[in-house]
Design an enzyme around this catalytic site. Structure first.
Site, PDB file in Angstrom:
ATOM      1  N   LYS A  13      -5.246  -1.658   4.096  1.00 26.84           N
ATOM      2  CA  LYS A  13      -5.918  -0.365   4.224  1.00 26.84           C
ATOM      3  C   LYS A  13      -6.732  -0.026   2.973  1.00 26.84           C
ATOM      4  CE  LYS A  13      -2.831   2.652   4.980  1.00 26.84           C
ATOM      5  NZ  LYS A  13      -2.764   3.686   3.941  1.00 26.84           N
ATOM      6  N   ARG A  88      -0.167  11.550   7.341  1.00 25.84           N
ATOM      7  CA  ARG A  88       0.956  10.639   7.556  1.00 25.84           C
ATOM      8  C   ARG A  88       1.934  11.226   8.564  1.00 25.84           C
ATOM      9  NH1 ARG A  88       0.218   7.151   3.331  1.00 25.84           N
ATOM     10  NH2 ARG A  88       2.080   6.100   2.646  1.00 25.84           N
ATOM     11  N   ARG A 123       2.755  -8.869  -3.356  1.00 22.10           N
ATOM     12  CA  ARG A 123       1.747  -7.903  -3.790  1.00 22.10           C
ATOM     13  C   ARG A 123       1.921  -7.523  -5.260  1.00 22.10           C
ATOM     14  NH1 ARG A 123      -0.860  -3.048  -0.289  1.00 22.10           N
ATOM     15  NH2 ARG A 123       0.760  -1.626  -0.988  1.00 22.10           N
ATOM     16  N   ARG A 156       4.996  -2.911  -7.438  1.00 26.95           N
ATOM     17  CA  ARG A 156       5.275  -1.486  -7.294  1.00 26.95           C
ATOM     18  C   ARG A 156       6.663  -1.274  -6.723  1.00 26.95           C
ATOM     19  NH1 ARG A 156       0.332   1.208  -4.096  1.00 26.95           N
ATOM     20  NH2 ARG A 156       2.026   1.345  -2.604  1.00 26.95           N
ATOM     21  N   ARG A 167       9.722   2.135   4.837  1.00 29.01           N
ATOM     22  CA  ARG A 167       8.393   2.726   5.041  1.00 29.01           C
ATOM     23  C   ARG A 167       7.821   2.343   6.398  1.00 29.01           C
ATOM     24  NH1 ARG A 167       4.924   0.784   0.276  1.00 29.01           N
ATOM     25  NH2 ARG A 167       3.458   2.392   0.805  1.00 29.01           N
TER      26      ARG A 167
HETATM   27  P1  AMP Z   1       0.540   4.692  -0.183  1.00 28.83           P
HETATM   28  O1  AMP Z   1      -0.069   4.152  -1.424  1.00 28.83           O
HETATM   29  O2  AMP Z   1      -0.452   5.381   0.722  1.00 28.83           O
HETATM   30  O3  AMP Z   1       1.344   3.672   0.564  1.00 28.83           O
HETATM   31  O4  AMP Z   1       1.568   5.832  -0.625  1.00 28.83           O
HETATM   32  C1  AMP Z   1       2.646   5.583  -1.485  1.00 28.83           C
HETATM   33  C2  AMP Z   1       3.736   6.640  -1.299  1.00 28.83           C
HETATM   34  O5  AMP Z   1       3.196   7.950  -1.547  1.00 28.83           O
HETATM   35  C3  AMP Z   1       4.297   6.738   0.115  1.00 28.83           C
HETATM   36  O6  AMP Z   1       5.337   5.825   0.329  1.00 28.83           O
HETATM   37  C4  AMP Z   1       4.800   8.179   0.143  1.00 28.83           C
HETATM   38  O7  AMP Z   1       6.014   8.304  -0.582  1.00 28.83           O
HETATM   39  C5  AMP Z   1       3.726   8.909  -0.639  1.00 28.83           C
HETATM   40  N1  AMP Z   1       2.634   9.412   0.234  1.00 28.83           N
HETATM   41  C6  AMP Z   1       1.336   8.969   0.249  1.00 28.83           C
HETATM   42  N2  AMP Z   1       0.612   9.675   1.144  1.00 28.83           N
HETATM   43  C7  AMP Z   1       1.457  10.552   1.718  1.00 28.83           C
HETATM   44  C8  AMP Z   1       1.319  11.532   2.735  1.00 28.83           C
HETATM   45  N3  AMP Z   1       0.142  11.750   3.344  1.00 28.83           N
HETATM   46  N4  AMP Z   1       2.414  12.257   3.076  1.00 28.83           N
HETATM   47  C9  AMP Z   1       3.596  12.075   2.476  1.00 28.83           C
HETATM   48  N5  AMP Z   1       3.805  11.146   1.522  1.00 28.83           N
HETATM   49  C10 AMP Z   1       2.755  10.397   1.131  1.00 28.83           C
END
Ligand code: AMP
Length: 215
Positions: A13, A88, A123, A156, A167
């Protein structure tokens, strides 16, 4: 152009978001990047966010909605934006619609859980810039080092296997609701919803999305 990009963690993404932002001159609004920078800054919000992020849980809607809506309604997004990682939850999608911000297209990158788990295990991440690499499919020029700065790459916390499975479960549960919300008339605007097979090569996925956006 106002886009939402959906996809499980590790679906590519972030890579597609950067490609689309460059190609169509869009501001990329990545909720994960915004939250990670809040965590790095050591702010109160960052501290609270980190409690959820480190275990692969979603940040509560009350925190994330204001954060993203502020960004999207600021002048910098007037010429078009791409949302990566938001909404999300269905509640986040409803809040976006309620704020009067219409989106043109919702794009879902589909990848099976088995493929995701094997991809995520390699990753690597450059904390300062947010650049991501993969040991086999997108390796850095020098092993373990960021291409631009030469700084060390890390795994990470939320890319670790148990966190990934957690997740993915949350992703499937929430995304089904988000997609049906956008396919349903109650979401208001006349956006298009498109699903692309994310197990194809990075360039094949980009081309498929591009031809969907430029029919
Ligand atoms: P990502 O890099 O988009 O995978 O986001 C990393 C982490 O940030 C996720 O596992 C969530 O803990 C938090 N996060 C990111 N975007 C959201 C969202 N829209 N709503 C809630 N938590 C989020």
């Amino acid at each position: 152009m106002r886009l939402i990009l959906l996809g499980p963690p590790g679906a590519g993404k972030g890579t597609q978001a950067s490609f689309l932002a460059d190609k169509f001159g869009l501001v990329k609004v990545s909720s994960g990047d915004i939250l990670r920078s809040a965590v790095r800054s050591g702010s109160k919000l960052g501290e609270e966010a980190n409690k959820y992020m480190s275990v692969g849980k979603l940040i509560p809607d009350r925190i994330i909605i204001d954060l993203i809506l502020d960004r999207v309604s600021s002048g910098e997004c007037d010429s078009g934006f791409l949302l990566d990682g938001f909404p999300r939850t269905k509640e986040q999608a409803v809040a976006l619609t309620a704020s009067g911000i219409d989106v043109d297209s919702v794009i879902e990158i589909q990848v099976s859980d088995e493929v995701i788990v094997s991809r995520m295990s390699g990753r690597l991440f450059h904390p300062a810039s947010g650049r991501t690499y993969h040991v086999s499919s997108n390796p850095p020029l020098i092993s373990g080092k960021d291409d631009v700065t030469g700084e060390s790459l890390v795994v990470r916390e939320d890319d670790k296997a148990s966190t990934v499975r957690n997740r993915l479960d949350i992703y499937h549960e929430q995304t089904t609701q988000i997609l049906s919300y956008y396919r349903d008339a109650s979401s208001g605007s006349n956006h298009k919803v498109f699903s692309v097979d994310g197990s194809m090569s990075i360039s094949a996925v980009s081309s498929a999305i591009e031809s969907f956006l430029k029919p």
